[in-house]
Design a protein around this motif. Structure first.
Motif, PDB file in Angstrom:
ATOM      1  N   UNK A  42       0.839  -1.200   0.000  1.00 35.14           N
ATOM      2  CA  UNK A  42       0.000   0.000   0.000  1.00 35.14           C
ATOM      3  C   UNK A  42       0.875   1.251   0.000  1.00 35.14           C
ATOM      4  N   UNK A  43       1.940   1.197   0.800  1.00 35.40           N
ATOM      5  CA  UNK A  43       2.856   2.338   0.878  1.00 35.40           C
ATOM      6  C   UNK A  43       3.586   2.542  -0.447  1.00 35.40           C
ATOM      7  N   UNK A  44       3.870   1.474  -1.164  1.00 34.90           N
ATOM      8  CA  UNK A  44       4.515   1.565  -2.476  1.00 34.90           C
ATOM      9  C   UNK A  44       3.657   2.387  -3.431  1.00 34.90           C
ATOM     10  N   UNK A  45       2.345   2.171  -3.397  1.00 36.00           N
ATOM     11  CA  UNK A  45       1.437   2.898  -4.294  1.00 36.00           C
ATOM     12  C   UNK A  45       1.358   4.390  -3.966  1.00 36.00           C
ATOM     13  N   UNK A  46       1.774   4.778  -2.748  1.00 34.50           N
ATOM     14  CA  UNK A  46       1.722   6.193  -2.371  1.00 34.50           C
ATOM     15  C   UNK A  46       2.645   7.044  -3.245  1.00 34.50           C
ATOM     16  N   UNK A  47       3.568   6.412  -3.966  1.00 34.75           N
ATOM     17  CA  UNK A  47       4.438   7.144  -4.896  1.00 34.75           C
ATOM     18  C   UNK A  47       3.635   7.829  -5.997  1.00 34.75           C
ATOM     19  N   UNK A  48       2.386   7.408  -6.206  1.00 34.86           N
ATOM     20  CA  UNK A  48       1.532   7.996  -7.248  1.00 34.86           C
ATOM     21  C   UNK A  48       0.764   9.226  -6.765  1.00 34.86           C
ATOM     22  N   UNK A  49       0.801   9.505  -5.476  1.00 29.83           N
ATOM     23  CA  UNK A  49       0.084  10.662  -4.935  1.00 29.83           C
ATOM     24  C   UNK A  49       0.763  11.941  -5.428  1.00 29.83           C
ATOM     25  N   UNK A  50      -0.054  12.899  -5.876  1.00 25.67           N
ATOM     26  CA  UNK A  50       0.472  14.177  -6.360  1.00 25.67           C
ATOM     27  C   UNK A  50      -0.055  14.480  -7.751  1.00 25.67           C
ATOM     28  N   UNK A  51       0.543  15.497  -8.380  1.00 32.17           N
ATOM     29  CA  UNK A  51       0.106  15.953  -9.710  1.00 32.17           C
ATOM     30  C   UNK A  51       1.165  15.605 -10.748  1.00 32.17           C
ATOM     31  N   UNK A  52       0.687  15.131 -11.885  1.00 34.57           N
ATOM     32  CA  UNK A  52       1.572  14.642 -12.941  1.00 34.57           C
ATOM     33  C   UNK A  52       1.135  15.185 -14.302  1.00 34.57           C
ATOM     34  N   UNK A  53       2.106  15.437 -15.182  1.00 27.70           N
ATOM     35  CA  UNK A  53       1.849  15.668 -16.602  1.00 27.70           C
ATOM     36  C   UNK A  53       2.083  14.340 -17.305  1.00 27.70           C
ATOM     37  N   UNK A  54       1.232  14.029 -18.287  1.00 27.85           N
ATOM     38  CA  UNK A  54       1.320  12.737 -18.971  1.00 27.85           C
ATOM     39  C   UNK A  54       1.466  12.940 -20.474  1.00 27.85           C
ATOM     40  N   UNK A 156      -3.472  -6.543 -20.537  1.00 28.58           N
ATOM     41  CA  UNK A 156      -2.462  -6.460 -19.476  1.00 28.58           C
ATOM     42  C   UNK A 156      -2.078  -5.012 -19.276  1.00 28.58           C
ATOM     43  N   UNK A 157      -1.883  -4.637 -18.020  1.00 21.09           N
ATOM     44  CA  UNK A 157      -1.425  -3.303 -17.653  1.00 21.09           C
ATOM     45  C   UNK A 157      -0.107  -3.470 -16.905  1.00 21.09           C
ATOM     46  N   UNK A 158       0.921  -2.747 -17.340  1.00 18.00           N
ATOM     47  CA  UNK A 158       2.191  -2.740 -16.632  1.00 18.00           C
ATOM     48  C   UNK A 158       2.455  -1.336 -16.135  1.00 18.00           C
ATOM     49  N   UNK A 159       2.922  -1.243 -14.908  1.00 18.27           N
ATOM     50  CA  UNK A 159       3.124   0.044 -14.265  1.00 18.27           C
ATOM     51  C   UNK A 159       4.491   0.057 -13.601  1.00 18.27           C
ATOM     52  N   UNK A 160       5.332   1.011 -13.986  1.00 22.52           N
ATOM     53  CA  UNK A 160       6.635   1.198 -13.362  1.00 22.52           C
ATOM     54  C   UNK A 160       6.552   2.417 -12.463  1.00 22.52           C
ATOM     55  N   UNK A 161       6.658   2.201 -11.151  1.00 20.40           N
ATOM     56  CA  UNK A 161       6.602   3.284 -10.175  1.00 20.40           C
ATOM     57  C   UNK A 161       7.982   3.910 -10.026  1.00 20.40           C
ATOM     58  N   UNK A 162       8.051   5.161  -9.553  1.00 24.72           N
ATOM     59  CA  UNK A 162       9.362   5.779  -9.335  1.00 24.72           C
ATOM     60  C   UNK A 162      10.176   4.990  -8.316  1.00 24.72           C
ATOM     61  N   UNK A 163      11.500   5.027  -8.430  1.00 26.04           N
ATOM     62  CA  UNK A 163      12.331   4.349  -7.427  1.00 26.04           C
ATOM     63  C   UNK A 163      12.039   4.912  -6.037  1.00 26.04           C
ATOM     64  N   UNK A 164      12.170   4.079  -5.029  1.00 22.30           N
ATOM     65  CA  UNK A 164      11.928   4.515  -3.647  1.00 22.30           C
ATOM     66  C   UNK A 164      12.856   5.671  -3.300  1.00 22.30           C
ATOM     67  N   UNK A 165      12.277   6.731  -2.772  1.00 20.02           N
ATOM     68  CA  UNK A 165      13.045   7.901  -2.382  1.00 20.02           C
ATOM     69  C   UNK A 165      13.373   8.846  -3.524  1.00 20.02           C
ATOM     70  N   UNK A 166      12.859   8.556  -4.736  1.00 22.91           N
ATOM     71  CA  UNK A 166      13.146   9.426  -5.882  1.00 22.91           C
ATOM     72  C   UNK A 166      12.488  10.783  -5.697  1.00 22.91           C
ATOM     73  N   UNK A 167      13.166  11.825  -6.141  1.00 29.09           N
ATOM     74  CA  UNK A 167      12.610  13.184  -6.108  1.00 29.09           C
ATOM     75  C   UNK A 167      12.942  13.880  -7.416  1.00 29.09           C
ATOM     76  N   UNK A 168      12.228  14.980  -7.672  1.00 32.78           N
ATOM     77  CA  UNK A 168      12.505  15.808  -8.841  1.00 32.78           C
ATOM     78  C   UNK A 168      12.395  15.053 -10.144  1.00 32.78           C
ATOM     79  N   UNK A 169      13.429  15.192 -11.004  1.00 31.32           N
ATOM     80  CA  UNK A 169      13.409  14.608 -12.346  1.00 31.32           C
ATOM     81  C   UNK A 169      13.332  13.086 -12.316  1.00 31.32           C
ATOM     82  N   UNK A 170      13.744  12.462 -11.205  1.00 28.86           N
ATOM     83  CA  UNK A 170      13.710  10.998 -11.094  1.00 28.86           C
ATOM     84  C   UNK A 170      12.302  10.478 -10.842  1.00 28.86           C
TER      85      UNK A 170
END
Length: 196
Positions: A42-54, A156-170
C-alpha cells in the motif's frame, strides 16, 4: 414494516453471519483487523500521490499512431489503502475524463486496479503482482470489454513506479497497456508521467 436503510444492510448481514461462540468471534475479528492493515505494498502505491503531466502514445489497430497529453492527480484514500487517480486526457482530438483506483488486496496478495471513464458506463478491472526482482514494476491482467467485444478479451497493464526515495526529475511513472488483437497480445498504449 419499514425497510432498513441501504447502508445498514451490510452491517446487519455481517452480524447475522458472525459465529455465536465469543472466542471464535474474537479470533475472526482479529483476523479481519489484520487483513485491513496498511502494509508495504500500500505504501509503495503512495508514490503515485500528487500531480503529474502525462504524454500518451496510442497505437490502435489499423489507425495512425497518436501522441497526446494530459494530467493526472493522485490522492490517497481510505487511510492509505487505495490511491485514486483522476485523469484529464486529450486523446485523438477528444477530451476524456477517467478515474482509476489502485490498491493491494491483503486477502489475495494481489495489486488491484479499477478504471472508469466518461466514454463508457462499465468498469475495467485487473489484478496481479509485482516482479520479484523489481517490486516497483507491477504487472496486472484482466478482461477488457468494449463495444467491439462486450464479453471481454484479455489485456495487461504494466506500471513502473518511481524508485523509492526518488525526487525531482527521477520521479517518473511509466504505464503500458497491452490489448488482444486478432488473438495476439499487442502494445496499444504507453504513458510517460512526470511530476508537476
Amino acid at each position: 414494516m419499514r425497510a432498513l436503510p441501504f447502508a445498514v444492510i451490510p452491517a446487519v448481514l455481517l452480524l447475522a453471519l458472525l459465529p455465536q461462540d465469543p472466542i471464535e468471534h474474537a479470533q475472526m475479528l482479529q483476523r479481519a483487523q489484520q487483513f485491513a492493515r496498511v502494509h508495504e505494498p500500500h505504501q509503495t502505491l503512495q508514490a503515485l500521490v500528487g500531480s503529474w503531466d502525462i504524454e500518451v502514445r496510442t497505437t490502435a489497430a489499423g489507425q495512425k499512431e497518436s501522441n497526446d497529453r494530459g494530467t493526472v492527480v493522485g490522492k490517497a484514500i481510505l487511510g492509505g489503502r487505495y490511491v485514486v487517480l483522476n485523469f484529464q486526457l486529450s486523446l485523438q482530438g477528444g477530451a476524456i475524463e477517467g478515474v482509476q483506483i489502485l490498491g493491494f488486496d491483503n486477502l489475495t496478495q494481489r495489486y488491484t486496479s479499477s478504471w472508469r471513464d466518461d466514454l463508457s458506463t462499465w468498469a475495467v478491472e485487473c489484478s496481479g503482482g509485482a516482479e520479484e526482482k523489481d517490486p516497483r514494476h507491477l504487472r496486472l491482467q484482466g478482461e477488457l470489454a468494449d463495444a467491439s467485444s462486450p464479453t471481454g478479451r484479455a489485456f495487461r497493464l504494466e506500471l513502473d513506479l518511481p524508485p523509492k526515495g526518488a525526487t525531482g526529475a527521477a520521479e517518473k511513472v511509466a504505464m503500458r497497456l497491452y490489448d488482444t488483437v486478432a488473438g495476439r497480445e499487442v502494445l496499444t498504449q504507453e504513458q510517460a508521467w512526470k511530476r508537476r
